[in-house]
Each structure stands twice: as structure tokens, then as C-alpha cells.
Design a protein around this motif. Structure first.
Motif, short mmCIF file in Angstrom:
data_model
loop_
_atom_site.label_atom_id
_atom_site.label_comp_id
_atom_site.label_asym_id
_atom_site.label_seq_id
_atom_site.Cartn_x
_atom_site.Cartn_y
_atom_site.Cartn_z
N GLU A 6 -0.73 1.59 -11.41
CA GLU A 6 -1.99 0.92 -11.55
C GLU A 6 -1.41 -0.63 -11.28
O GLU A 6 -2.41 -1.36 -10.28
N GLN A 7 -0.47 -1.04 -11.44
CA GLN A 7 0.19 -2.46 -11.05
C GLN A 7 0.33 -2.39 -9.59
O GLN A 7 -0.25 -3.26 -8.76
N ALA A 8 1.02 -1.38 -8.79
CA ALA A 8 1.11 -1.18 -7.32
C ALA A 8 -0.16 -1.19 -6.96
O ALA A 8 -0.41 -1.93 -5.79
N VAL A 9 -1.15 -0.54 -7.36
CA VAL A 9 -2.42 -0.46 -6.66
C VAL A 9 -2.94 -1.76 -6.73
O VAL A 9 -3.72 -2.27 -5.66
N SER A 10 -3.24 -2.27 -7.79
CA SER A 10 -3.72 -4.13 -7.84
C SER A 10 -3.00 -4.65 -6.86
O SER A 10 -3.72 -5.46 -6.48
N GLU A 14 3.18 5.92 -3.02
CA GLU A 14 4.53 6.67 -3.60
C GLU A 14 4.34 6.63 -4.99
O GLU A 14 4.86 7.65 -5.77
N ALA A 15 4.03 5.40 -5.58
CA ALA A 15 3.65 5.31 -7.12
C ALA A 15 2.70 6.35 -7.71
O ALA A 15 2.84 7.14 -8.60
N ALA A 16 1.71 6.53 -6.72
CA ALA A 16 0.50 7.48 -7.19
C ALA A 16 0.96 9.05 -7.18
O ALA A 16 0.96 9.78 -8.11
N MET A 17 1.95 9.30 -6.05
CA MET A 17 2.42 10.65 -6.02
C MET A 17 3.42 10.72 -7.13
O MET A 17 3.39 12.06 -7.73
N VAL A 76 0.79 -1.26 -0.11
CA VAL A 76 -0.04 -0.09 0.05
C VAL A 76 0.95 1.28 -0.11
O VAL A 76 0.54 2.26 -0.64
N ASP A 77 2.10 1.16 0.64
CA ASP A 77 2.87 2.31 0.79
C ASP A 77 3.52 2.57 -0.65
O ASP A 77 3.79 3.56 -1.12
N ARG A 78 3.89 1.37 -1.14
CA ARG A 78 4.47 1.61 -2.59
C ARG A 78 3.54 2.23 -3.51
O ARG A 78 3.91 2.83 -4.40
N ALA A 79 2.28 1.75 -3.55
CA ALA A 79 1.42 2.13 -4.39
C ALA A 79 0.99 3.67 -4.05
O ALA A 79 0.83 4.61 -5.15
#
Length: 97
Positions: free
Chosen positions: A56-60, A38-41, A33-36
Motif C-alpha cells: 500500500e505504501q509503495a502504491v501510494s 514488485e511489492a504487489a506480486m 511504479v515498478d517497485r509497487a
């Protein structure tokens, strides 16, 4: 009170083992979740297709991990009571954050 000491101890021991088992699965889910996040930011700063796909991959991946943990918690809540139920409720709240 003395009648229930042994039973309480057994319940606490069982609850502790289950909490440890769930935390082994919840901790990596929290990292995902933290990685997702960061990726979103990072993707909000850039508009490249690559960044969006990575987000999208990180969130998934994070969503899949959290869903698996929530299913595990829900399945263990069935028929649980007392100390175990309280511990599972705490873990459920943590997983929802």
C-alpha cells in the motif's frame, strides 16, 4: 521554409529542455511504479499484514509521483503548440502507461 528555420530551432530547443525537465521527474516515478508492482506480486504470495502495508505504501508513493508528473505535463500543455505539444503528448502517453 527559410523564414521558419530559426523559429523551429528555438521551439525544438525549448521542447528539448522541457522534455529533459519532465523526464527527470518521470523516471523516478516509473521506478516507484515498478517497485509497487514488485511489492504487489510479493504480497500476493504472502498474506502477512506487513507485506500488505508495504504494498500500500509503495502504491501510494508511485501514485503521488505519477500524479505530480501528470500535473506538470498538463500545466505545460496549456498554451503550447507545435513541436512542444507533440513532445508533451508523447510524455503524457508514457506517464499513463
Amino acid at each position: 521554409p527559410w523564414k521558419n528555420v530559426r523559429q523551429d530551432f528555438m521551439q525544438r530547443t525549448a521542447a528539448k529542455k522541457l522534455v529533459e525537465e519532465i523526464l527527470e521527474k518521470l523516471s523516478p516515478a516509473e521506478v516507484d511504479v515498478d517497485r509497487a508492482e514488485e511489492a504487489a506480486m510479493l504480497s500476493s504470495e504472502t498474506t502477512s499484514k506487513e507485506a500488505i502495508q508495504q504494498t500500500e505504501q509503495a502504491v501510494s508513493k508511485a501514485s503521488d509521483h505519477v500524479s505530480a508528473v501528470m500535473q506538470l505535463i498538463s500545466s505545460r500543455m496549456i498554451g503550447s503548440s507545435g513541436i512542444l505539444r507533440n513532445e508533451l503528448n508523447k510524455l503524457e502517453e508514457r506517464a499513463m502507461q
